[in-house]
Scaffold this motif. Structure first.
Motif, short mmCIF file in Angstrom:
data_model
loop_
_atom_site.label_atom_id
_atom_site.label_comp_id
_atom_site.label_asym_id
_atom_site.label_seq_id
_atom_site.Cartn_x
_atom_site.Cartn_y
_atom_site.Cartn_z
N GLY A 118 12.60 -5.26 8.81
CA GLY A 118 13.32 -5.61 7.59
C GLY A 118 12.38 -5.84 6.43
N HIS A 119 11.28 -6.55 6.68
CA HIS A 119 10.28 -6.77 5.62
C HIS A 119 9.69 -5.45 5.14
N TRP A 120 9.48 -4.52 6.10
CA TRP A 120 8.95 -3.20 5.70
C TRP A 120 9.92 -2.51 4.74
N ALA A 121 11.19 -2.44 5.12
CA ALA A 121 12.18 -1.75 4.30
C ALA A 121 12.34 -2.43 2.93
N GLN A 122 12.35 -3.75 2.91
CA GLN A 122 12.52 -4.47 1.66
C GLN A 122 11.32 -4.31 0.74
N HIS A 123 10.12 -4.20 1.32
CA HIS A 123 8.93 -3.94 0.50
C HIS A 123 8.98 -2.54 -0.09
N ILE A 124 9.49 -1.57 0.68
CA ILE A 124 9.57 -0.20 0.19
C ILE A 124 10.54 -0.10 -0.98
N VAL A 125 11.74 -0.65 -0.84
CA VAL A 125 12.75 -0.49 -1.89
C VAL A 125 12.44 -1.32 -3.13
N THR A 126 11.57 -2.31 -2.98
CA THR A 126 11.17 -3.11 -4.16
C THR A 126 9.79 -2.72 -4.67
N PHE A 127 9.26 -1.60 -4.17
CA PHE A 127 8.01 -1.02 -4.65
C PHE A 127 6.83 -1.99 -4.55
N ARG A 128 6.75 -2.67 -3.41
CA ARG A 128 5.64 -3.60 -3.19
C ARG A 128 4.63 -3.01 -2.21
N TRP A 129 3.37 -3.23 -2.47
CA TRP A 129 2.33 -2.78 -1.58
C TRP A 129 2.27 -3.70 -0.36
N GLY A 130 1.77 -3.18 0.75
CA GLY A 130 1.65 -3.97 1.96
C GLY A 130 2.75 -3.74 2.96
N ALA A 131 3.65 -2.79 2.67
CA ALA A 131 4.76 -2.51 3.58
C ALA A 131 4.26 -2.05 4.94
N ALA A 132 3.23 -1.21 4.95
CA ALA A 132 2.71 -0.64 6.21
C ALA A 132 2.20 -1.72 7.15
N TYR A 187 -5.30 4.44 8.39
CA TYR A 187 -5.00 5.39 7.32
C TYR A 187 -3.67 6.12 7.57
N LEU A 188 -3.39 6.43 8.83
CA LEU A 188 -2.12 7.06 9.17
C LEU A 188 -0.96 6.13 8.87
N ASP A 189 -1.12 4.85 9.21
CA ASP A 189 -0.08 3.86 8.91
C ASP A 189 0.15 3.75 7.41
N GLN A 190 -0.92 3.72 6.65
CA GLN A 190 -0.79 3.61 5.19
C GLN A 190 -0.08 4.82 4.61
N PHE A 191 -0.38 6.00 5.17
CA PHE A 191 0.27 7.20 4.63
C PHE A 191 1.75 7.24 5.01
N PHE A 192 2.05 7.13 6.32
CA PHE A 192 3.42 7.32 6.78
C PHE A 192 4.36 6.18 6.42
N PHE A 193 3.84 4.97 6.29
CA PHE A 193 4.74 3.82 6.08
C PHE A 193 4.55 3.12 4.74
N GLN A 194 3.68 3.68 3.89
CA GLN A 194 3.54 3.15 2.54
C GLN A 194 3.75 4.24 1.50
N LEU A 195 3.13 5.41 1.71
CA LEU A 195 3.20 6.49 0.72
C LEU A 195 4.29 7.52 1.04
N TYR A 196 4.39 7.91 2.29
CA TYR A 196 5.33 8.95 2.69
C TYR A 196 6.77 8.63 2.32
N PRO A 197 7.24 7.38 2.47
CA PRO A 197 8.62 7.09 2.06
C PRO A 197 8.90 7.43 0.59
N TYR A 198 7.93 7.19 -0.29
CA TYR A 198 8.13 7.49 -1.70
C TYR A 198 8.11 8.99 -1.96
#
Length: 236
Positions: free
Chosen positions: A163-177, A6-17
Motif C-alpha cells: 500500500g505504501h508503494w502504491a501511495q508513493h507512486i500516485v503521489t509522485f514521491r521518491w522511495g517507492a521501490a 538498480y532493477l528494483d529502482q527501475f521496475f518499481f520507481q521509474l517503470y510505473p511512470y
C-alpha cells in the motif's frame, strides 16, 4: 549498490511512470488518430459458443479485482486502522480476491479455449489479441498465487508495504521501490506485469475499457429482420 537494487529502482520507481504515461498519452493519440479502431472487435457473429458465460464471468471478476486493488492499495493505513486491523484487512482481501479471481480465471479460460477451438474465431484472432489473453492469464495466476504466499504471513505487514508503494507512486514521491525491495518475488512479478499491461493498453483492443457503455442500459431493443420479412432476432 548491487544489480538487484538498480532493477528494483527501475521496475518499481521509474517503470510505473513510463507505463502510465504511455497508457494515457497513447490512448489519447489512438482515439485522435485511429478512432475507427477504438472497439472491442467482438467475435460473437463468428461463434457465440461459451461467449456469454466466459465474457460475463471474466468481466465480473476483473472489475471486482480492479476495484479491490484500487481501494485496498490506495486507502491510507490511518484511514482504516480505527475500524479494522491490517491482518483482518489482509484476510478480507484474500477471501474476496480469491473468490473473484476464481470467477475471472474460469471466464478467461473459457474465452481462451473458445478462441483455440473455434476455427473462425481462431483465424480472426490477431497476434496482439493472443498477447493480451496470455498476459492476462499470467497476471491472474500470479495474483492467485500471491494469495497462497500471503497465507504464510497473516499479520498484514506486507500488504501495508504494498500500500505504501502504491501511495508513493500516485503521489509522485521518491522511495517507492524501497517498500517492495524485500517482498516475495510473486508480488514483484505481479506489479511489473500489471505495469506492462498498462504499457501495451493503447495498442490493443483493451482501449474499449475507456468507453464504458452506460447508455447501453437505457438503449431500446433493436429489431433485426431478414429482407423485410418475418422477425428473426431482437436484441441489443
Amino acid at each position: 549498490m548491487n544489480t538487484m537494487h538498480y532493477l528494483d529502482q527501475f521496475f518499481f520507481q521509474l517503470y510505473p511512470y513510463i507505463a502510465l504515461a504511455v497508457f494515457l498519452i497513447g490512448s489519447w493519440v489512438r482515439f485522435d488518430r485511429d478512432a475507427y479502431t477504438w472497439r472491442t472487435g467482438s467475435s460473437q457473429l463468428l461463434s457465440d459458443r461459451w461467449l456469454f458465460w466466459g465474457s460475463n464471468l471474466f468481466h465480473i471478476g476483473v472489475i471486482a479485482i480492479l476495484l479491490g486493488h484500487f481501494v485496498g492499495l490506495l486507502t491510507p493505513e490511518w484511514a482504516y486502522k480505527p475500524f479494522i486491523s491490517s491482518g483482518t484487512k489482509q484476510l478480507l482481501a484474500m477471501a474476496v480476491g480469491g473468490f473473484f479471481g476464481a470467477l475471472c480465471l474460469i471466464g478467461l479460460s473459457m474465452l481462451i479455449i473458445r478462441r483455440l477451438t473455434q476455427p473462425r474465431v481462431r483465424v480472426n484472432t490477431a497476434g496482439r489479441d493472443w498477447l493480451v489473453l496470455w498476459l492476462l492469464l499470467a497476471q491472474l495466476l500470479l495474483g492467485l498465487f500471491s494469495i497462497v504466499v500471503s497465507a504464510d504471513h497473516l499479520d498484514g505487514a506486507v500488504m501495508v508495504q504494498l500500500g505504501h508503494w502504491a501511495q508513493h507512486i500516485v503521489t509522485f514521491r521518491w522511495g517507492a521501490a524501497d517498500f517492495v525491495a524485500d517482498v516475495h518475488w510473486v508480488y514483484k512479478a505481479h506489479i511489473a506485469l500489471g505495469m506492462t499491461l498498462f504499457l501495451i493498453f493503447p495498442f490493443t483492443r483493451l482501449v474499449h475499457i475507456w468507453s464504458v457503455p452506460l447508455g447501453y442500459l437505457r438503449r431500446p431493443w433493436q429489431v433485426v429482420r431478414r429482407r423485410g420479412a418475418t422477425l428473426r432476432y431482437a436484441g441489443k
